[in-house]
Design a protein around this motif. Sequence first.
Motif, PDB file in Angstrom:
ATOM      1  N   MET A 120     -14.702  -5.148  11.662  1.00 50.87           N
ATOM      2  CA  MET A 120     -14.016  -4.450  10.679  1.00 50.87           C
ATOM      3  C   MET A 120     -13.966  -5.239   9.499  1.00 50.87           C
ATOM      4  N   VAL A 121     -14.735  -4.925   8.379  1.00 53.42           N
ATOM      5  CA  VAL A 121     -14.745  -5.614   7.199  1.00 53.42           C
ATOM      6  C   VAL A 121     -13.424  -5.346   6.249  1.00 53.42           C
ATOM      7  N   ARG A 122     -12.726  -6.177   5.761  1.00 51.05           N
ATOM      8  CA  ARG A 122     -11.577  -5.965   4.797  1.00 51.05           C
ATOM      9  C   ARG A 122     -11.881  -6.340   3.452  1.00 51.05           C
ATOM     10  N   GLU A 123     -11.428  -5.848   2.482  1.00 51.01           N
ATOM     11  CA  GLU A 123     -11.709  -6.338   1.043  1.00 51.01           C
ATOM     12  C   GLU A 123     -10.642  -5.960   0.189  1.00 51.01           C
ATOM     13  N   LEU A 124     -10.453  -6.837  -0.808  1.00 52.86           N
ATOM     14  CA  LEU A 124      -9.482  -6.648  -1.802  1.00 52.86           C
ATOM     15  C   LEU A 124     -10.007  -5.253  -2.658  1.00 52.86           C
ATOM     16  N   LYS A 125      -9.181  -4.428  -3.063  1.00 50.05           N
ATOM     17  CA  LYS A 125      -9.620  -3.060  -3.675  1.00 50.05           C
ATOM     18  C   LYS A 125      -8.406  -2.713  -4.774  1.00 50.05           C
ATOM     19  N   GLU A 126      -8.804  -2.290  -5.863  1.00 51.98           N
ATOM     20  CA  GLU A 126      -7.757  -1.806  -6.971  1.00 51.98           C
ATOM     21  C   GLU A 126      -7.784  -0.315  -6.941  1.00 51.98           C
ATOM     22  N   VAL A 127      -6.572   0.330  -6.643  1.00 45.24           N
ATOM     23  CA  VAL A 127      -6.301   1.657  -6.823  1.00 45.24           C
ATOM     24  C   VAL A 127      -5.289   2.193  -7.650  1.00 45.24           C
ATOM     25  N   GLN A 128      -5.589   3.246  -8.000  1.00 47.48           N
ATOM     26  CA  GLN A 128      -4.600   3.961  -9.173  1.00 47.48           C
ATOM     27  C   GLN A 128      -3.752   4.935  -8.354  1.00 47.48           C
ATOM     28  N   GLY A 129      -2.516   4.979  -8.489  1.00 42.77           N
ATOM     29  CA  GLY A 129      -1.993   5.954  -7.490  1.00 42.77           C
ATOM     30  C   GLY A 129      -0.330   6.351  -7.591  1.00 42.77           C
ATOM     31  N   ILE A 130      -0.033   6.960  -6.781  1.00 44.49           N
ATOM     32  CA  ILE A 130       1.558   7.416  -6.956  1.00 44.49           C
ATOM     33  C   ILE A 130       2.172   6.977  -5.468  1.00 44.49           C
ATOM     34  N   ILE A 131       3.146   6.235  -5.397  1.00 42.02           N
ATOM     35  CA  ILE A 131       3.881   6.018  -4.258  1.00 42.02           C
ATOM     36  C   ILE A 131       4.784   7.194  -3.945  1.00 42.02           C
ATOM     37  N   PHE A 132       4.884   7.752  -2.658  1.00 41.60           N
ATOM     38  CA  PHE A 132       5.658   8.961  -2.424  1.00 41.60           C
ATOM     39  C   PHE A 132       6.406   8.993  -1.283  1.00 41.60           C
ATOM     40  N   LYS A 133       6.223   8.143  -0.509  1.00 37.62           N
ATOM     41  CA  LYS A 133       7.140   8.040   0.666  1.00 37.62           C
ATOM     42  C   LYS A 133       7.269   6.616   1.112  1.00 37.62           C
ATOM     43  N   ARG A 134       8.311   6.110   1.621  1.00 38.08           N
ATOM     44  CA  ARG A 134       8.332   4.636   2.159  1.00 38.08           C
ATOM     45  C   ARG A 134       9.402   4.832   3.273  1.00 38.08           C
ATOM     46  N   GLN A 135       9.243   3.630   4.317  1.00 39.32           N
ATOM     47  CA  GLN A 135      10.247   3.496   5.432  1.00 39.32           C
ATOM     48  C   GLN A 135      10.356   2.055   5.964  1.00 39.32           C
ATOM     49  N   LYS A 136      11.179   1.761   6.560  1.00 43.94           N
ATOM     50  CA  LYS A 136      11.300   0.446   7.102  1.00 43.94           C
ATOM     51  C   LYS A 136      10.305   0.263   8.185  1.00 43.94           C
ATOM     52  N   TYR A 137       9.662  -1.079   8.258  1.00 42.51           N
ATOM     53  CA  TYR A 137       8.483  -1.154   9.048  1.00 42.51           C
ATOM     54  C   TYR A 137       8.985  -2.266   9.966  1.00 42.51           C
ATOM     55  N   LYS A 138       9.112  -3.409   9.455  1.00 42.49           N
ATOM     56  CA  LYS A 138       9.739  -4.501  10.305  1.00 42.49           C
ATOM     57  C   LYS A 138      10.997  -5.057   9.857  1.00 42.49           C
ATOM     58  N   GLU A 139      11.435  -6.194  10.148  1.00 41.13           N
ATOM     59  CA  GLU A 139      12.570  -6.707   9.679  1.00 41.13           C
ATOM     60  C   GLU A 139      12.657  -6.718   7.974  1.00 41.13           C
ATOM     61  N   ALA A 140      11.862  -7.029   7.641  1.00 40.57           N
ATOM     62  CA  ALA A 140      11.702  -7.065   5.797  1.00 40.57           C
ATOM     63  C   ALA A 140      10.833  -6.412   5.174  1.00 40.57           C
ATOM     64  N   ASP A 141       9.951  -5.837   6.182  1.00 35.40           N
ATOM     65  CA  ASP A 141       8.716  -5.106   5.671  1.00 35.40           C
ATOM     66  C   ASP A 141       8.923  -3.435   5.307  1.00 35.40           C
ATOM     67  N   LEU A 142       8.046  -2.886   4.605  1.00 34.58           N
ATOM     68  CA  LEU A 142       8.080  -1.614   4.386  1.00 34.58           C
ATOM     69  C   LEU A 142       6.794  -0.826   4.791  1.00 34.58           C
ATOM     70  N   LEU A 143       6.815   0.416   4.978  1.00 31.67           N
ATOM     71  CA  LEU A 143       5.586   1.171   4.909  1.00 31.67           C
ATOM     72  C   LEU A 143       5.531   1.968   3.926  1.00 31.67           C
ATOM     73  N   ALA A 144       4.608   2.095   2.861  1.00 34.76           N
ATOM     74  CA  ALA A 144       4.677   2.853   1.843  1.00 34.76           C
ATOM     75  C   ALA A 144       3.474   3.782   1.701  1.00 34.76           C
ATOM     76  N   LYS A 145       3.587   5.131   1.292  1.00 35.44           N
ATOM     77  CA  LYS A 145       2.434   6.013   1.290  1.00 35.44           C
ATOM     78  C   LYS A 145       2.020   6.067  -0.184  1.00 35.44           C
ATOM     79  N   ILE A 146       0.770   5.930  -0.433  1.00 37.80           N
ATOM     80  CA  ILE A 146       0.244   5.913  -1.733  1.00 37.80           C
ATOM     81  C   ILE A 146      -0.835   7.107  -1.901  1.00 37.80           C
TER      82      ILE A 146
END
Length: 250
Positions: free
Chosen positions: A1-27
């Motif tokens: 599985m190849v991962r790459e750095l990518k630049e995206v333009q978007g709108i954050i619209f949902k976020r929730q706690k993931y781990k102790e100090a991390d978030l999941l954010a939907k864009i």
Amino acid sequence: MVRELKEVQGIIFKRQKYKEADLLAKIMTKQDGIITLIVKGALRPKSRLSAATLNFSTGTYIIYTSGHGLSNLRTYKEVKQFDGLYHDLTKNAYASFIFDLIDHAFVEYQPIGKYYNLALFALNKIDKGVDSEMITQIVQMKMLSAYGVEPELRHCVICGKEKGVFDYSIKLGGIVCSDHFGVVNSRMHLKPKETAVLRTIALLPIDRLGTISINEETKKATRKAIDRIYRETIDLNLKTKKFLDELKLF
């Protein structure tokens, strides 16, 4: 599985706690669709990433992605917030429902094209104080095509007539003209003005929508009609819609 750095333009619209100090954010992005980002350390005090991933933030985000599954947010630039939404619970509720509605119409990483522009249009209008209810109705009518149930609103589904007095039939999938009112048992019995509003907000391009001025009685009737169209054609049970309906009770 190849991962790459990518630049995206978007709108954050949902976020929730993931781990102790991390978030999941939907864009929501135009070309790359809807992506769920891991935002590491966002819950730590003074985190720059936290401020850039507040709901309804828009800008350019640099992500580490494989094109499916979770992606990682690395950094960002030129992020701005829609301040009008933070200080108004009702505006926020309308915007949350609109994005939830678009989110459920697509799978992640599926390009959403014109519906991104629709989302941005709605955010801008609601943020500036334009009638949130009517903006939401516009989005709902235009989103029917994304759910595969786009109604025929340009002409009568029976005879093709484009001008005259019309009603709406969910069963027939569009408008029927007054020539057939006596034989179409499935019509919704909307007033001509109410059907006209539904046609206008569904068919008119968003860049041609001017000042929206519709009385409360008509607005309430079209809201009920749209809710019924969704209820009888799309199996959706969105928490954001339920919350919005509860807000209107107060």
